[in-house]
Design a protein around this motif. Structure first.
Motif, mmCIF file in Angstrom:
data_model
loop_
_atom_site.group_PDB
_atom_site.id
_atom_site.type_symbol
_atom_site.label_atom_id
_atom_site.label_comp_id
_atom_site.label_asym_id
_atom_site.label_seq_id
_atom_site.Cartn_x
_atom_site.Cartn_y
_atom_site.Cartn_z
ATOM 1 N N MET A 236 0.813 -1.201 0.000
ATOM 2 C CA MET A 236 0.000 0.000 0.000
ATOM 3 C C MET A 236 0.857 1.266 0.000
ATOM 4 S SD MET A 236 -3.122 -0.905 2.601
ATOM 5 C CE MET A 236 -3.773 0.734 2.495
ATOM 6 N N TYR A 237 1.999 1.206 0.659
ATOM 7 C CA TYR A 237 2.859 2.371 0.738
ATOM 8 C C TYR A 237 4.003 2.214 -0.253
ATOM 9 C CZ TYR A 237 0.417 3.265 5.080
ATOM 10 O OH TYR A 237 -0.546 3.502 6.009
ATOM 11 N N PRO A 238 4.310 3.283 -0.993
ATOM 12 C CA PRO A 238 5.433 3.183 -1.923
ATOM 13 C C PRO A 238 6.739 3.057 -1.150
ATOM 14 C CG PRO A 238 4.580 5.426 -1.845
ATOM 15 C CD PRO A 238 3.670 4.576 -1.008
ATOM 16 N N VAL A 239 7.606 2.195 -1.630
ATOM 17 C CA VAL A 239 8.880 1.970 -0.965
ATOM 18 C C VAL A 239 9.955 2.760 -1.694
ATOM 19 C CG1 VAL A 239 10.616 0.252 -0.355
ATOM 20 C CG2 VAL A 239 8.193 -0.332 -0.247
ATOM 21 N N LYS A 240 10.654 3.571 -0.970
ATOM 22 C CA LYS A 240 11.761 4.329 -1.530
ATOM 23 C C LYS A 240 12.856 4.326 -0.483
ATOM 24 C CE LYS A 240 13.182 8.758 -3.373
ATOM 25 N NZ LYS A 240 12.840 10.152 -3.611
ATOM 26 N N ASN A 241 13.817 3.433 -0.657
ATOM 27 C CA ASN A 241 14.933 3.359 0.268
ATOM 28 C C ASN A 241 15.738 4.647 0.121
ATOM 29 O OD1 ASN A 241 15.839 1.750 2.294
ATOM 30 N ND2 ASN A 241 17.104 0.446 1.012
ATOM 31 N N LEU A 242 15.845 5.395 1.178
ATOM 32 C CA LEU A 242 16.531 6.680 1.122
ATOM 33 C C LEU A 242 18.039 6.472 0.983
ATOM 34 C CD1 LEU A 242 14.487 8.466 3.904
ATOM 35 C CD2 LEU A 242 14.286 8.751 1.441
ATOM 36 N N PRO A 243 18.648 7.124 -0.007
ATOM 37 C CA PRO A 243 20.069 6.892 -0.268
ATOM 38 C C PRO A 243 21.003 7.530 0.758
ATOM 39 C CG PRO A 243 19.215 8.543 -1.766
ATOM 40 C CD PRO A 243 18.045 8.032 -0.959
ATOM 41 N N LYS A 244 20.632 8.673 1.291
ATOM 42 C CA LYS A 244 21.518 9.372 2.226
ATOM 43 C C LYS A 244 20.697 9.870 3.402
ATOM 44 C CE LYS A 244 24.994 13.019 2.439
ATOM 45 N NZ LYS A 244 24.584 13.719 3.618
ATOM 46 N N LEU A 245 20.987 9.313 4.561
ATOM 47 C CA LEU A 245 20.271 9.713 5.764
ATOM 48 C C LEU A 245 21.051 10.805 6.491
ATOM 49 C CD1 LEU A 245 19.193 6.183 7.044
ATOM 50 C CD2 LEU A 245 17.885 7.792 5.656
ATOM 51 N N GLU A 246 20.320 11.584 7.265
ATOM 52 C CA GLU A 246 20.913 12.672 8.049
ATOM 53 C C GLU A 246 20.890 12.298 9.526
ATOM 54 O OE1 GLU A 246 22.082 15.578 6.713
ATOM 55 O OE2 GLU A 246 21.545 14.984 4.672
ATOM 56 N N LYS A 247 21.717 12.943 10.294
ATOM 57 C CA LYS A 247 21.794 12.689 11.739
ATOM 58 C C LYS A 247 20.587 13.367 12.408
ATOM 59 C CE LYS A 247 25.319 12.112 15.188
ATOM 60 N NZ LYS A 247 26.678 12.390 15.620
ATOM 61 N N ARG A 248 19.424 12.757 12.173
ATOM 62 C CA ARG A 248 18.147 13.305 12.634
ATOM 63 C C ARG A 248 17.275 12.189 13.189
ATOM 64 N NH1 ARG A 248 17.212 16.837 7.180
ATOM 65 N NH2 ARG A 248 18.640 18.511 7.735
ATOM 66 N N LEU B 186 10.271 0.794 5.737
ATOM 67 C CA LEU B 186 10.203 0.668 4.275
ATOM 68 C C LEU B 186 11.182 1.614 3.579
ATOM 69 C CD1 LEU B 186 6.353 0.350 3.709
ATOM 70 C CD2 LEU B 186 8.073 -1.445 3.468
ATOM 71 N N HIS B 187 11.455 2.751 4.216
ATOM 72 C CA HIS B 187 12.367 3.736 3.639
ATOM 73 C C HIS B 187 13.809 3.550 4.102
ATOM 74 C CE1 HIS B 187 9.251 5.904 1.605
ATOM 75 N NE2 HIS B 187 8.621 6.205 2.721
ATOM 76 N N GLY B 188 14.075 2.515 4.897
ATOM 77 C CA GLY B 188 15.436 2.270 5.353
ATOM 78 C C GLY B 188 15.827 3.073 6.570
ATOM 79 N N VAL B 189 14.842 3.385 7.401
ATOM 80 C CA VAL B 189 15.061 4.147 8.634
ATOM 81 C C VAL B 189 14.698 3.247 9.807
ATOM 82 C CG1 VAL B 189 14.307 6.164 9.970
ATOM 83 C CG2 VAL B 189 14.546 6.336 7.475
ATOM 84 N N VAL B 190 15.552 3.194 10.819
ATOM 85 C CA VAL B 190 15.305 2.326 11.973
ATOM 86 C C VAL B 190 14.190 2.921 12.842
ATOM 87 C CG1 VAL B 190 16.273 1.421 14.131
ATOM 88 C CG2 VAL B 190 17.611 1.318 12.028
ATOM 89 N N PRO B 191 13.082 2.162 13.014
ATOM 90 C CA PRO B 191 11.989 2.625 13.867
ATOM 91 C C PRO B 191 12.140 2.122 15.310
ATOM 92 C CG PRO B 191 11.269 0.762 12.547
ATOM 93 C CD PRO B 191 12.711 1.003 12.214
ATOM 94 N N ILE B 192 11.825 2.996 16.237
ATOM 95 C CA ILE B 192 11.859 2.655 17.666
ATOM 96 C C ILE B 192 10.445 2.803 18.204
ATOM 97 C CG2 ILE B 192 12.773 3.283 19.934
ATOM 98 C CD1 ILE B 192 15.225 4.469 18.406
ATOM 99 N N SER B 193 9.939 1.748 18.799
ATOM 100 C CA SER B 193 8.578 1.743 19.318
ATOM 101 C C SER B 193 8.557 1.988 20.818
ATOM 102 C CB SER B 193 7.909 0.395 19.031
ATOM 103 O OG SER B 193 6.654 0.343 19.661
ATOM 104 N N LEU B 194 7.656 2.854 21.230
ATOM 105 C CA LEU B 194 7.429 3.097 22.653
ATOM 106 C C LEU B 194 6.209 2.329 23.150
ATOM 107 C CD1 LEU B 194 8.115 6.937 22.784
ATOM 108 C CD2 LEU B 194 9.685 5.048 23.225
ATOM 109 N N SER B 195 5.573 1.574 22.249
ATOM 110 C CA SER B 195 4.405 0.770 22.623
ATOM 111 C C SER B 195 4.830 -0.387 23.506
ATOM 112 C CB SER B 195 3.724 0.201 21.375
ATOM 113 O OG SER B 195 3.303 1.250 20.548
ATOM 114 N N GLU B 196 3.943 -0.760 24.381
ATOM 115 C CA GLU B 196 4.259 -1.876 25.274
ATOM 116 C C GLU B 196 3.541 -3.149 24.878
ATOM 117 O OE1 GLU B 196 4.508 -1.084 29.347
ATOM 118 O OE2 GLU B 196 5.399 0.885 29.032
ATOM 119 N N LYS B 197 2.577 -3.058 23.966
ATOM 120 C CA LYS B 197 1.884 -4.249 23.493
ATOM 121 C C LYS B 197 1.313 -3.975 22.117
ATOM 122 C CE LYS B 197 -2.148 -2.924 26.194
ATOM 123 N NZ LYS B 197 -3.103 -3.317 27.175
ATOM 124 N N GLU B 198 0.935 -5.027 21.411
ATOM 125 C CA GLU B 198 0.421 -4.881 20.056
ATOM 126 C C GLU B 198 -1.098 -4.786 19.987
ATOM 127 O OE1 GLU B 198 2.471 -6.948 16.771
ATOM 128 O OE2 GLU B 198 3.471 -8.013 18.375
#
Length: 161
Positions: free
Chosen positions: A1-13, A100-112
């Motif tokens: 459903m979401y377009p995948v575009k692996n980002l070539p250059k990430l920033e310190k953000r 999907l974009h090649g960015v590491v996600p961090i979850s603060l959720s405690e359950k699904e």
């Protein structure tokens, strides 16, 4: 459903995607995350949920000298425009889009599982598998911040576990 575009250059953000309300946001946890990334010289952006009504975001912006992402910009657009190394959030499609974009996600959720008033619904996207849990995998995040050679391997692991 979401377009995948692996980002070539990430920033310190880092982008932190806030919840709709801040009743369930543990300010202590956010403070810990903000302090960690600021010590590592990351620029941090807050993205308010479109229905956000609280004052916590403004308080955090002032206290930690953060920037707020334009409310009109959706999560995917913010990720594509800011190209962060990390995103932080709760049960949100923003975390799925991040990976999907090649960015590491961090979850603060405690359950699904989410308990809505009249029904139970289960998240289709496996948050627990496809994100690093701040509560359970904090040490992995620390390791990654110390050794960026692990970044590609970490993305691969999150995409397949």
């Amino acid at each position: 459903m979401y377009p995948v575009k692996n980002l070539p250059k990430l920033e310190k953000r880092v982008i932190i995607f806030l919840r709709q309300d801040h009743d369930n946001i543990v300010e202590e946890t956010l403070s810990e995350i903000l302090t960690l990334f600021l010590k590592k010289d990351y620029k941090i952006f807050l993205k308010k949920h479109p229905a956000y009504q609280g004052s916590l975001a403004d308080e955090l912006v002032t206290k930690y000298n953060l920037e707020i992402v334009d409310l009109e910009e959706d999560a995917g657009g913010a990720i594509l425009n800011l190209r962060p190394f990390f995103t932080v959030g709760w049960m949100s499609t923003a975390l799925c889009e991040s990976l999907l974009h090649g960015v590491v996600p961090i979850s603060l959720s405690e359950k699904e599982e989410i308990n809505w008033t009249d029904q139970h619904a289960w998240i289709i996207y496996p948050i627990k598998k496809r994100t690093f849990s701040w509560k359970e995998e904090k040490e992995r995040i620390f390791e990654l911040l110390e050794d960026f050679n692990l970044y590609t391997k970490t993305l691969s692991e999150l995409r397949t576990r």
